[in-house]
Write a protein that holds these residues in place. Structure first.
Motif, PDB file in Angstrom:
ATOM      1  N   TYR A   1       0.806  -1.216   0.000  1.00  0.00           N
ATOM      2  CA  TYR A   1       0.000   0.000   0.000  1.00  0.00           C
ATOM      3  C   TYR A   1       0.839   1.266   0.000  1.00  0.00           C
ATOM      4  O   TYR A   1       0.388   2.319  -0.455  1.00  0.00           O
ATOM      5  CB  TYR A   1      -0.919  -0.006   1.217  1.00  0.00           C
ATOM      6  N   PHE A   2       2.035   1.169   0.507  1.00  0.00           N
ATOM      7  CA  PHE A   2       2.896   2.343   0.578  1.00  0.00           C
ATOM      8  C   PHE A   2       4.304   1.961   0.150  1.00  0.00           C
ATOM      9  O   PHE A   2       4.751   0.849   0.427  1.00  0.00           O
ATOM     10  CB  PHE A   2       2.919   2.904   2.000  1.00  0.00           C
ATOM     11  N   SER A   3       4.942   2.911  -0.486  1.00  0.00           N
ATOM     12  CA  SER A   3       6.257   2.591  -1.027  1.00  0.00           C
ATOM     13  C   SER A   3       7.349   2.632   0.038  1.00  0.00           C
ATOM     14  O   SER A   3       8.490   2.283  -0.231  1.00  0.00           O
ATOM     15  CB  SER A   3       6.601   3.558  -2.157  1.00  0.00           C
ATOM     16  N   GLY A   4       6.986   3.063   1.236  1.00  0.00           N
ATOM     17  CA  GLY A   4       7.991   3.106   2.279  1.00  0.00           C
ATOM     18  C   GLY A   4       7.534   3.968   3.437  1.00  0.00           C
ATOM     19  O   GLY A   4       6.407   4.470   3.456  1.00  0.00           O
ATOM     20  N   LYS A   5       8.419   4.124   4.379  1.00  0.00           N
ATOM     21  CA  LYS A   5       8.079   4.858   5.592  1.00  0.00           C
ATOM     22  C   LYS A   5       7.678   6.295   5.280  1.00  0.00           C
ATOM     23  O   LYS A   5       6.675   6.809   5.789  1.00  0.00           O
ATOM     24  CB  LYS A   5       9.299   4.838   6.512  1.00  0.00           C
ATOM     25  N   GLU A   6       8.474   6.905   4.455  1.00  0.00           N
ATOM     26  CA  GLU A   6       8.230   8.298   4.086  1.00  0.00           C
ATOM     27  C   GLU A   6       6.849   8.464   3.454  1.00  0.00           C
ATOM     28  O   GLU A   6       6.119   9.418   3.749  1.00  0.00           O
ATOM     29  CB  GLU A   6       9.307   8.734   3.084  1.00  0.00           C
ATOM     30  N   ALA A   7       6.497   7.519   2.591  1.00  0.00           N
ATOM     31  CA  ALA A   7       5.202   7.607   1.908  1.00  0.00           C
ATOM     32  C   ALA A   7       4.049   7.524   2.901  1.00  0.00           C
ATOM     33  O   ALA A   7       2.996   8.135   2.705  1.00  0.00           O
ATOM     34  CB  ALA A   7       5.080   6.495   0.868  1.00  0.00           C
ATOM     35  N   ILE A   8       4.255   6.769   3.953  1.00  0.00           N
ATOM     36  CA  ILE A   8       3.208   6.680   4.976  1.00  0.00           C
ATOM     37  C   ILE A   8       3.038   8.037   5.655  1.00  0.00           C
ATOM     38  O   ILE A   8       1.925   8.511   5.876  1.00  0.00           O
ATOM     39  CB  ILE A   8       3.549   5.591   6.011  1.00  0.00           C
ATOM     40  N   ALA A   9       4.178   8.648   5.972  1.00  0.00           N
ATOM     41  CA  ALA A   9       4.113   9.973   6.596  1.00  0.00           C
ATOM     42  C   ALA A   9       3.409  10.960   5.672  1.00  0.00           C
ATOM     43  O   ALA A   9       2.573  11.758   6.116  1.00  0.00           O
ATOM     44  CB  ALA A   9       5.525  10.457   6.923  1.00  0.00           C
ATOM     45  N   ASP A  10       3.727  10.887   4.394  1.00  0.00           N
ATOM     46  CA  ASP A  10       3.089  11.786   3.433  1.00  0.00           C
ATOM     47  C   ASP A  10       1.580  11.577   3.418  1.00  0.00           C
ATOM     48  O   ASP A  10       0.798  12.535   3.460  1.00  0.00           O
ATOM     49  CB  ASP A  10       3.643  11.529   2.022  1.00  0.00           C
ATOM     50  N   ALA A  11       1.186  10.309   3.334  1.00  0.00           N
ATOM     51  CA  ALA A  11      -0.243  10.013   3.245  1.00  0.00           C
ATOM     52  C   ALA A  11      -0.960  10.439   4.520  1.00  0.00           C
ATOM     53  O   ALA A  11      -2.084  10.945   4.479  1.00  0.00           O
ATOM     54  CB  ALA A  11      -0.442   8.523   2.997  1.00  0.00           C
ATOM     55  N   LEU A  12      -0.278  10.235   5.638  1.00  0.00           N
ATOM     56  CA  LEU A  12      -0.891  10.640   6.897  1.00  0.00           C
ATOM     57  C   LEU A  12      -1.067  12.161   6.932  1.00  0.00           C
ATOM     58  O   LEU A  12      -2.115  12.668   7.350  1.00  0.00           O
ATOM     59  CB  LEU A  12      -0.028  10.170   8.075  1.00  0.00           C
ATOM     60  N   ALA A  13      -0.058  12.854   6.461  1.00  0.00           N
ATOM     61  CA  ALA A  13      -0.149  14.310   6.400  1.00  0.00           C
ATOM     62  C   ALA A  13      -1.315  14.727   5.523  1.00  0.00           C
ATOM     63  O   ALA A  13      -2.107  15.616   5.881  1.00  0.00           O
ATOM     64  CB  ALA A  13       1.157  14.891   5.859  1.00  0.00           C
ATOM     65  N   GLU A  14      -1.437  14.061   4.402  1.00  0.00           N
ATOM     66  CA  GLU A  14      -2.563  14.371   3.507  1.00  0.00           C
ATOM     67  C   GLU A  14      -3.891  14.118   4.196  1.00  0.00           C
ATOM     68  O   GLU A  14      -4.837  14.904   4.069  1.00  0.00           O
ATOM     69  CB  GLU A  14      -2.484  13.470   2.259  1.00  0.00           C
TER      70      GLU A  14
ATOM     71  N   ILE B   1       3.978  17.685   5.853  1.00  0.00           N
ATOM     72  CA  ILE B   1       2.861  17.996   6.735  1.00  0.00           C
ATOM     73  C   ILE B   1       2.384  19.439   6.534  1.00  0.00           C
ATOM     74  O   ILE B   1       1.258  19.786   6.886  1.00  0.00           O
ATOM     75  CB  ILE B   1       3.263  17.777   8.214  1.00  0.00           C
ATOM     76  N   GLU B   2       3.218  20.267   5.927  1.00  0.00           N
ATOM     77  CA  GLU B   2       2.879  21.685   5.803  1.00  0.00           C
ATOM     78  C   GLU B   2       1.458  21.933   5.283  1.00  0.00           C
ATOM     79  O   GLU B   2       0.762  22.825   5.796  1.00  0.00           O
ATOM     80  CB  GLU B   2       3.893  22.413   4.916  1.00  0.00           C
ATOM     81  N   PRO B   3       0.995  21.169   4.313  1.00  0.00           N
ATOM     82  CA  PRO B   3      -0.358  21.438   3.810  1.00  0.00           C
ATOM     83  C   PRO B   3      -1.419  21.480   4.899  1.00  0.00           C
ATOM     84  O   PRO B   3      -2.419  22.185   4.767  1.00  0.00           O
ATOM     85  CB  PRO B   3      -0.614  20.277   2.845  1.00  0.00           C
ATOM     86  N   VAL B   4      -1.184  20.706   5.962  1.00  0.00           N
ATOM     87  CA  VAL B   4      -2.156  20.722   7.051  1.00  0.00           C
ATOM     88  C   VAL B   4      -2.294  22.138   7.594  1.00  0.00           C
ATOM     89  O   VAL B   4      -3.389  22.683   7.734  1.00  0.00           O
ATOM     90  CB  VAL B   4      -1.717  19.778   8.186  1.00  0.00           C
ATOM     91  N   GLU B   5      -1.158  22.711   7.879  1.00  0.00           N
ATOM     92  CA  GLU B   5      -1.209  24.058   8.425  1.00  0.00           C
ATOM     93  C   GLU B   5      -1.620  25.067   7.363  1.00  0.00           C
ATOM     94  O   GLU B   5      -2.211  26.086   7.672  1.00  0.00           O
ATOM     95  CB  GLU B   5       0.157  24.453   8.983  1.00  0.00           C
ATOM     96  N   GLU B   6      -1.269  24.765   6.135  1.00  0.00           N
ATOM     97  CA  GLU B   6      -1.621  25.701   5.082  1.00  0.00           C
ATOM     98  C   GLU B   6      -3.144  25.878   5.011  1.00  0.00           C
ATOM     99  O   GLU B   6      -3.655  26.981   4.803  1.00  0.00           O
ATOM    100  CB  GLU B   6      -1.083  25.226   3.732  1.00  0.00           C
ATOM    101  N   THR B   7      -3.849  24.783   5.249  1.00  0.00           N
ATOM    102  CA  THR B   7      -5.311  24.864   5.286  1.00  0.00           C
ATOM    103  C   THR B   7      -5.761  25.864   6.342  1.00  0.00           C
ATOM    104  O   THR B   7      -6.603  26.737   6.108  1.00  0.00           O
ATOM    105  CB  THR B   7      -5.906  23.483   5.643  1.00  0.00           C
ATOM    106  N   PHE B   8      -5.162  25.699   7.495  1.00  0.00           N
ATOM    107  CA  PHE B   8      -5.458  26.598   8.606  1.00  0.00           C
ATOM    108  C   PHE B   8      -5.005  28.024   8.271  1.00  0.00           C
ATOM    109  O   PHE B   8      -5.762  29.005   8.414  1.00  0.00           O
ATOM    110  CB  PHE B   8      -4.747  26.073   9.850  1.00  0.00           C
TER     111      PHE B   8
END
Lengths: 207, 207, 207, 207
Positions: free
Chosen positions: D58-71, D133-140
DNA sequence: CATGAATGAGGGTTCATTCAT
DNA sequence: GATGAATGAACCCTCATTCAT
């Protein structure tokens, strides 16, 4: 260690068990060759034909391997003892005959498992911690205790303990390097070992 | 290592010898405490009150220290043996009396030098290289050989060799941990050791 | 750590101290660059221009380096604080003026020491263990507490604690990445930081 | 990664999505507990109830999981914001009232998602790469920007950017550890957070 | 000579990732 | 697809030995 083994497919379980055995075999060889301290997890893995990381799939560390090997030795000895002892009349035979029947399988076990002695020789254990290999000898000692008690009903418990300890220590010494001998050499060593044990017991007045 | 010692001033040489003794003492202590592999050159130096660098002024490395310590043990044993044996009539006494006279000093030596056994237990030596500690036992073995030969003139040389080897191996095993015992425990262990030796020899038909 | 330092020759001591400083500098850089977990002892050693082994001559491990760095930060902050605060009249000035005098050195300290923040961000510490960096902030917090109390004599202790905590947390957040900014950026960030602190306190009714 | 999802049967796709959610949930928990660096892919898989191998389906690696979680965080925040903001009149209310309405849901989100902050605290990213993760805050931030602009029409764009950044940084700091507090502690922290934001804005002359 | 800091290979162990089943 | 065993590079740390002072 193997509680949920049943959940795995039989083939996986079989391979896992084979790996464990391979690791223990490798560890035993290394122990026999270079002793506990110089046995490295990497060398065990290499000898077992696996990677260092794989080893930790099966064992939590070097110590755990030693423990498992000790257990395996104990189980094997127990099985061997059961077979050799179960059928034997303990009270009737001559001492020398009894010693032959009881001791020879143990000698053979030491010949077959040169790593065993290395576990007894560990120097990295704080005094207060029992060496995990002890159960192996305890199996042997228990049987000896039983035999001696049956044949010498009135023996003083303290004396009994001393005798058993002495037998164990002598025996350990006499097994040193036996695996390196050729067949004839081993038989000679076995004969001397029996003589030493019989002689000691006879001199001690124990039949 | 000490070939040109004579060129140095006596005071220097004396200080050097003292240092060597201190290093060997320290090494023996460490060996007794943690075994050969876990004895570090740094810990030896620290225990000897010198720097690691200085240690290498006197010894070429860890192995050389073990060798020198073995030599020192051998020399001490030889001296002790000479004293204990020289004055003794070897042929007349009872076997058990003889064993007491011959073996007790050796037991005492093991009690006093717990590092000795650690050298026999070394596991880092390729088979083809003799353990440098062997000469220590050879001193003992030679005397035993002499005594047994005198008391049993017609003994077969092969048999003699086997007997001596057996005695040595038994003895090594029985000395294990003796330094850790209290006085009473040591005396009990010594008694069992004598019994084992006497019993073995008697059973073997050797007087 | 340095109890018997005096015994060493001055030159040796000086070099040792220089090494310690170099290691801490290297550790601080690494911390700033990659954070605590990814800061490796080998990378610290490499950056300090020494071998991995040498590092352990001065510190017992990675954690000890972090501790020592925290201590060094604490000492530096304490010194800076003393200088900046000692001469200042605390009760008379306007709040905004006071904040400038008190906060600016701390900001500057964060700019100069980008590794500091990485120590606060450690995620490897069990809750029950205090992060060794805390004393650094405590120095700051203590001074803040003193000032606020002097200027607002009747303040409720619970409220005081909450205010101090809030200031610390805000401040930590606002220092993030400040070292990466150029001079103008830093000044802007400092201005906003002062505004946030003054604004918060004013809104809270604290003078 | 999920481009050809449409080709699969609906049930399969549904199971796949459930798996992805489970993995992200597990990752979030681990992040909250031990931080990014100490979160292992194996522990995520275990917590998600799947095998390490499946995780890589489902994920290409650890980093990808972090990205998806951020999304996922970003999407959730966006949804929450829409709900909370959509119904609100932005220009009329008092600043303090507005802050309460706007900020409280964000605080609550941080309380509910302790893994979020761990993503902001990542220290393994080269400077040049934006933290995913920045997009999260960008929304805010976007919503804040909008509100501030509407209420302060003539505000300088540069100043606006600085204010938003400052708010974000303060906020991040103030959310640290809030999940670990009890209900009363959280409310106190929320109150101080609101006070800090209101105070800062008021001091800055922003209504 | 003595010192002790410096070295660096190698030890036990972890973990992101791969792959045979 | 799913599994979980297998991998191996990299981590923290130790220690026999060397060398500048």
């Amino acid at each position: 260690m193997a509680e949920d083994t049943a959940k795995r497919t039989p083939v996986r379980r079989a391979r896992g068990l084979a790996r464990i055995e391979a690791i223990l075999d490798a560890a035993a060889s290394e122990l026999a060759d270079v002793g506990y301290d110089r046995t490295t997890t990497n060398s065990i893995a290499a000898r077992a034909g696996i990677s260092p990381g794989s080893l930790y799939q099966y064992f939590s560390g070097k110590e755990a391997i030693a423990d498992a090997l000790a257990e395996r030795y104990a189980a094997t000895v127990a099985a061997k003892q059961a077979g050799a002892f179960g059928v034997t009349d303990v009270t009737t035979p001559e001492l020398s005959e009894l010693v032959r029947v009881v001791v020879d399988p143990i000698i053979q076990f030491n010949v077959d498992n040169p790593g065993l002695l290395a576990l007894f020789a560990r120097t990295d254990l704080p005094e207060r911690l029992a060496n995990p290999i002890e159960p192996v000898e305890e199996t042997f000692a228990a049987r000896l205790r039983e035999i001696v008690t049956q044949r010498n009903p009135g023996i003083d418990p303290g004396e009994l303990a001393r005798v058993i300890e002495t037998l164990i220590l002598m025996f350990r010494g006499l097994m040193k390097g036996i695996s390196a001998l050729d067949t004839a050499g081993r038989e000679r060593r076995a004969a001397e070992t029996r003589a030493a044990i019989v002689g000691y017991l006879a001199h001690r007045g124990i039949r």
